[in-house]
Design a protein around this motif. Structure first.
Motif, PDB file in Angstrom:
ATOM      1  N   ILE A  50       0.835  -1.198   0.000  1.00 58.69           N
ATOM      2  CA  ILE A  50       0.000   0.000   0.000  1.00 58.69           C
ATOM      3  C   ILE A  50       0.873   1.252   0.000  1.00 58.69           C
ATOM      4  CG2 ILE A  50      -1.635   1.364   1.374  1.00 58.69           C
ATOM      5  CD1 ILE A  50      -2.838  -1.329   2.292  1.00 58.69           C
ATOM      6  N   ALA A  54       0.695   3.726  -3.116  1.00 58.05           N
ATOM      7  CA  ALA A  54       0.149   5.044  -2.758  1.00 58.05           C
ATOM      8  C   ALA A  54       1.128   6.152  -3.138  1.00 58.05           C
ATOM      9  CB  ALA A  54      -0.144   5.102  -1.256  1.00 58.05           C
ATOM     10  N   TYR A  55       2.412   5.892  -2.978  1.00 59.59           N
ATOM     11  CA  TYR A  55       3.421   6.890  -3.370  1.00 59.59           C
ATOM     12  C   TYR A  55       3.346   7.119  -4.876  1.00 59.59           C
ATOM     13  CZ  TYR A  55       7.844   9.420  -3.522  1.00 59.59           C
ATOM     14  OH  TYR A  55       8.803  10.385  -3.699  1.00 59.59           O
ATOM     15  N   ARG A  57       0.772   6.646  -6.706  1.00 53.43           N
ATOM     16  CA  ARG A  57      -0.524   7.239  -7.013  1.00 53.43           C
ATOM     17  C   ARG A  57      -0.507   8.759  -6.909  1.00 53.43           C
ATOM     18  NH1 ARG A  57      -3.855   5.109  -3.120  1.00 53.43           N
ATOM     19  NH2 ARG A  57      -3.684   3.092  -4.128  1.00 53.43           N
ATOM     20  N   THR A  58       0.416   9.324  -6.159  1.00 54.63           N
ATOM     21  CA  THR A  58       0.476  10.783  -6.051  1.00 54.63           C
ATOM     22  C   THR A  58       0.810  11.428  -7.393  1.00 54.63           C
ATOM     23  OG1 THR A  58       2.830  10.751  -5.409  1.00 54.63           O
ATOM     24  CG2 THR A  58       1.194  10.676  -3.643  1.00 54.63           C
ATOM     25  N   THR A  88      -5.851   2.025  -8.186  1.00 50.12           N
ATOM     26  CA  THR A  88      -6.938   2.694  -7.473  1.00 50.12           C
ATOM     27  C   THR A  88      -7.475   1.745  -6.418  1.00 50.12           C
ATOM     28  OG1 THR A  88      -8.440   1.955  -9.210  1.00 50.12           O
ATOM     29  CG2 THR A  88      -7.638   4.210  -9.354  1.00 50.12           C
ATOM     30  N   PRO A  89      -7.525   2.174  -5.158  1.00 50.47           N
ATOM     31  CA  PRO A  89      -7.904   1.277  -4.053  1.00 50.47           C
ATOM     32  C   PRO A  89      -9.404   1.151  -3.873  1.00 50.47           C
ATOM     33  CG  PRO A  89      -7.391   3.431  -3.181  1.00 50.47           C
ATOM     34  CD  PRO A  89      -7.215   3.525  -4.690  1.00 50.47           C
ATOM     35  N   GLU A 124      -3.430  -2.798  -4.902  1.00 48.42           N
ATOM     36  CA  GLU A 124      -2.237  -3.154  -4.130  1.00 48.42           C
ATOM     37  C   GLU A 124      -2.543  -4.073  -2.956  1.00 48.42           C
ATOM     38  OE1 GLU A 124      -3.386   0.977  -2.449  1.00 48.42           O
ATOM     39  OE2 GLU A 124      -3.709  -0.247  -4.230  1.00 48.42           O
ATOM     40  N   TYR A 191       1.610  11.191   2.539  1.00 47.71           N
ATOM     41  CA  TYR A 191       0.385  10.671   1.936  1.00 47.71           C
ATOM     42  C   TYR A 191       0.395   9.147   1.917  1.00 47.71           C
ATOM     43  CZ  TYR A 191      -2.933   9.362  -1.730  1.00 47.71           C
ATOM     44  OH  TYR A 191      -3.953   8.763  -2.427  1.00 47.71           O
ATOM     45  N   ALA A 192       1.538   8.562   1.543  1.00 55.69           N
ATOM     46  CA  ALA A 192       1.654   7.101   1.483  1.00 55.69           C
ATOM     47  C   ALA A 192       1.474   6.484   2.868  1.00 55.69           C
ATOM     48  CB  ALA A 192       2.996   6.704   0.889  1.00 55.69           C
ATOM     49  N   GLU A 195      -2.132   6.606   3.790  1.00 55.68           N
ATOM     50  CA  GLU A 195      -2.888   5.583   3.070  1.00 55.68           C
ATOM     51  C   GLU A 195      -2.746   4.221   3.739  1.00 55.68           C
ATOM     52  OE1 GLU A 195      -4.827   5.670  -0.360  1.00 55.68           O
ATOM     53  OE2 GLU A 195      -5.185   7.218   1.131  1.00 55.68           O
TER      54      GLU A 195
END
Length: 321
Positions: A50, A54-55, A57-58, A88-89, A124, A191-192, A195
């Motif tokens: 994740i 997520a990193y 995804r930024t 996308t989660p 993820e 942010y990561a 998440e």
């Protein structure tokens, strides 16, 4: 080959046999050891995967995606949309609002469907849990098949030119443009981390429930019963598994450990993953939500294409694995 999870297995053995004093070789010992080991392994992989995705995804915001895909046609754009779906989660139901947003922004219907199909199948969290339960080879095959199903499904829907079966109000709404801001490296890292806290905080209970149920089945289910009724010798095992999965709606975190246990008891890998795909990509709640924006003709085509694709994938997995 070094088993990177050996320390976790060692700890699970110590807790099961030494701390709890359960006799090795019994059904109870098998269940408890399975539960302890899988919970630790899945949660660790979840946190790592994740954070990593997520990193990334930024850099992949909805507005950037809309700019890239807006008004674009061609199978290469179906591939891009499908790949966006992998980072996308979202479950099948929560993917629908973004699906509508893409249509409003002028993204072609077929390209938008590629996103909708892949998003609940591959993310993820699912990859982390699959990696922990069925290994990297089967996980990689699952991810590739999820992307391919999204590409082919969306492309076929695009060829059929079914825009007239989308509710009129969808195309009349103008998507709100969101201002994008550049993020520093620290902001991306923060942010990561957030998440990880958010997603793991929401799914850990499903992991524990799913692993516990899978552990009980792992220890106590009769050997070979699934191989007898849903093994490779039964030519209808895969479609039956998909049909059973469609009415169900469960968090994928809770389903995968159960699937792992089913595989361990004799259910073929392809049949098991076809069941998982049926639960995640063809859930009834998703179809009910889609009925608000799509007409029954388009929903029927969507369900038919995905069902056939999943069944084919199940048979292919059974052949290759």
């Amino acid at each position: 080959m070094v088993d990177v999870f050996y320390p976790l297995q060692w700890l699970a053995d110590k807790l099961t046999y030494d701390t709890f004093g359960i006799v090795q070789g019994t059904a109870l010992a098998s269940s408890v050891n399975f539960i302890i080991y899988d919970i630790m392994k899945i949660l660790i992989l979840l946190c790592f995967m994740i954070f990593f995705v997520a990193y990334i995804r930024t850099y992949v915001t909805p507005e950037k995606t809309r700019r890239v895909l807006g008004g674009k046609k061609g199978i290469q754009y179906n591939l891009i949309a499908s790949l966006v779906g992998t980072v996308t989660p979202f479950c099948s139901c929560s993917s629908v609002p973004l699906f509508i947003g893409f249509l409003e922004a002028g993204v072609p219907l077929g390209v938008t469907f590629s996103f909708l199909i892949t998003s609940p199948l591959v993310n993820e969290a699912a990859v982390a849990v699959l990696w922990a339960t069925i290994g990297p080879k089967a996980t990689l095959m699952y991810v590739i098949s999820g992307v391919v199903i999204g590409v082919i499904g969306g492309y076929l829907i695009g060829l059929l030119k079914m825009e007239k079966y989308v509710a009129d109000f969808v195309y009349k709404i103008h998507s709100k443009q969101v201002a994008e801001t550049k993020m520093t490296r620290k902001e991306r890292l923060d942010y990561a981390v957030d998440e990880v806290k958010d997603i793991v905080g929401k799914v850990w209970i499903y992991v524990i429930i799913g692993v516990t149920l899978g552990g009980i089945f792992h220890g106590y289910a009769p050997e070979g019963i699934l191989a007898k009724y849903a093994g490779k010798d039964n030519p209808l095992a895969v479609p039956i598994a998909v049909l059973i999965g469609v009415p169900l709606y469960s968090n994928v975190m809770g389903m995968i450990p159960i699937v792992e246990s089913l595989i361990g008891k004799g259910l073929p890998v392809g049949t098991s993953l076809a069941f998982l795909m049926g639960v995640t990509a063809l859930s009834l709640p998703e179809i009910i939500i889609l009925k608000k924006v799509l007409k029954k003709e388009l929903i029927s085509v969507f369900v038919t294409i995905i069902t056939v694709s999943i069944i084919f994938t199940g048979y292919l997995f059974n052949y290759l694995l």
